[in-house]
Design a protein around this motif. Structure first.
Motif, mmCIF file in Angstrom:
data_model
loop_
_atom_site.group_PDB
_atom_site.id
_atom_site.type_symbol
_atom_site.label_atom_id
_atom_site.label_comp_id
_atom_site.label_asym_id
_atom_site.label_seq_id
_atom_site.Cartn_x
_atom_site.Cartn_y
_atom_site.Cartn_z
ATOM 1 N N UNK A 42 10.171 -3.299 -4.870
ATOM 2 C CA UNK A 42 10.028 -4.705 -4.511
ATOM 3 C C UNK A 42 9.264 -4.941 -3.211
ATOM 4 N N UNK A 43 9.083 -3.891 -2.411
ATOM 5 C CA UNK A 43 8.330 -4.050 -1.176
ATOM 6 C C UNK A 43 6.940 -3.472 -1.361
ATOM 7 N N UNK A 44 5.908 -4.302 -1.404
ATOM 8 C CA UNK A 44 4.555 -3.759 -1.568
ATOM 9 C C UNK A 44 4.069 -3.014 -0.340
ATOM 10 N N UNK A 45 4.645 -3.334 0.834
ATOM 11 C CA UNK A 45 4.194 -2.649 2.043
ATOM 12 C C UNK A 45 5.343 -2.529 3.031
ATOM 13 N N UNK A 46 5.196 -1.538 3.927
ATOM 14 C CA UNK A 46 6.208 -1.268 4.944
ATOM 15 C C UNK A 46 5.500 -0.683 6.151
ATOM 16 N N UNK A 47 5.850 -1.172 7.330
ATOM 17 C CA UNK A 47 5.249 -0.674 8.564
ATOM 18 C C UNK A 47 6.356 -0.134 9.460
ATOM 19 N N UNK A 48 6.185 1.100 9.946
ATOM 20 C CA UNK A 48 7.231 1.779 10.719
ATOM 21 C C UNK A 48 6.603 2.442 11.933
ATOM 22 N N UNK A 49 7.331 2.457 13.025
ATOM 23 C CA UNK A 49 6.864 3.117 14.242
ATOM 24 C C UNK A 49 6.988 4.632 14.080
ATOM 25 N N UNK A 50 6.001 5.335 14.603
ATOM 26 C CA UNK A 50 6.038 6.795 14.592
ATOM 27 C C UNK A 50 7.343 7.294 15.220
#
Lengths: 110, 110
Positions: free
Chosen positions: A7-15
């Motif tokens: 359901x999540x097309x994208x995800x941004x995470x900190x290194x």
């Protein structure tokens, strides 16, 4: 009729932080689940799998969790690294075929 | 070890022209073979799979066809390409639940 949904097309995470990718499926008869990683213009590469008799499988920084009652699968990556930036597909196996989700694009920010 | 080859890597073809994409696998015998398509921004769609020479199962009705003339060779064909056939075509092999993908062919129909 989507049997496998991300359901999540994208995800941004900190290194360095944890990345959690999720996947839901509809058919409780599925008994083998897989995660693939794909870079642009390349074929997907197999990452990790789990059978329905387990609820967790770990391989280095990658852990897959299976919640059969919720028909939910997740992939944890910890710690996240820049090279983990890619599209991740979950898949379920049935009758010698795989059914893939739509994919989640993971971006790891420095 | 097993390797899978696909060619060509990229292809630009006019509407109405024929198509032939080839996939070969080395280092294993009697694998299951698969053709997938990934349209722009979409997931992986299974087109055909084969469990043996001359045995082809079609998953999606379309103007594409597949053949398996030899144990480790899988060919995707079309007599007349449509604009909607553009996409990234992937071949995969398996001996169990995990599938292993080739590098893919980027097809653009103009």
């Amino acid at each position: 009729d989507q049997q496998v949904k991300q359901n999540s097309p994208s995800l941004s995470v900190q290194e360095g932080r944890i990345s959690i990718l999720n996947c839901d499926y509809t058919n409780s008869m599925f008994d083998y689940f897989l995660w693939y990683k794909k870079y642009p213009a390349e074929g997907p590469t197999f990452l990790i799998s789990i059978s329905s008799i387990k609820d967790k499988n770990e391989d280095g920084r990658f852990t897959v969790f299976l919640n059969k009652s919720a028909k939910h699968l997740s992939l944890h990556i910890v710690p996240s690294q820049p090279g983990d930036s890619a599209v991740y597909f979950c898949a379920v196996e049935g009758a010698q075929k795989l059914v893939f989700g739509q994919g989640t694009r993971l971006t790891i920010n420095p | 070890s097993q390797t899978i080859h696909q060619w060509p890597a990229t292809l630009v073809q006019p509407v109405g022209s024929p198509l032939s994409l080839e996939c070969t696998v080395e280092g294993t015998s009697n694998p299951n073979l698969y053709w997938y398509r990934q349209a722009a921004g979409r997931g992986l769609q299974l087109l055909f799979y084969s469990v043996g020479i001359g045995q082809i199962s079609s998953e999606v009705p379309q103007n594409l066809s597949a053949s398996r003339p030899q144990d480790r060779q899988f060919i995707l064909s079309s007599k007349k390409l449509l604009l909607s056939d553009s996409g990234f075509y992937l071949c995969a092999w398996s001996k169990g639940a995990e599938q292993y993908f080739g590098p893919g062919t980027r097809l653009t129909v103009t």
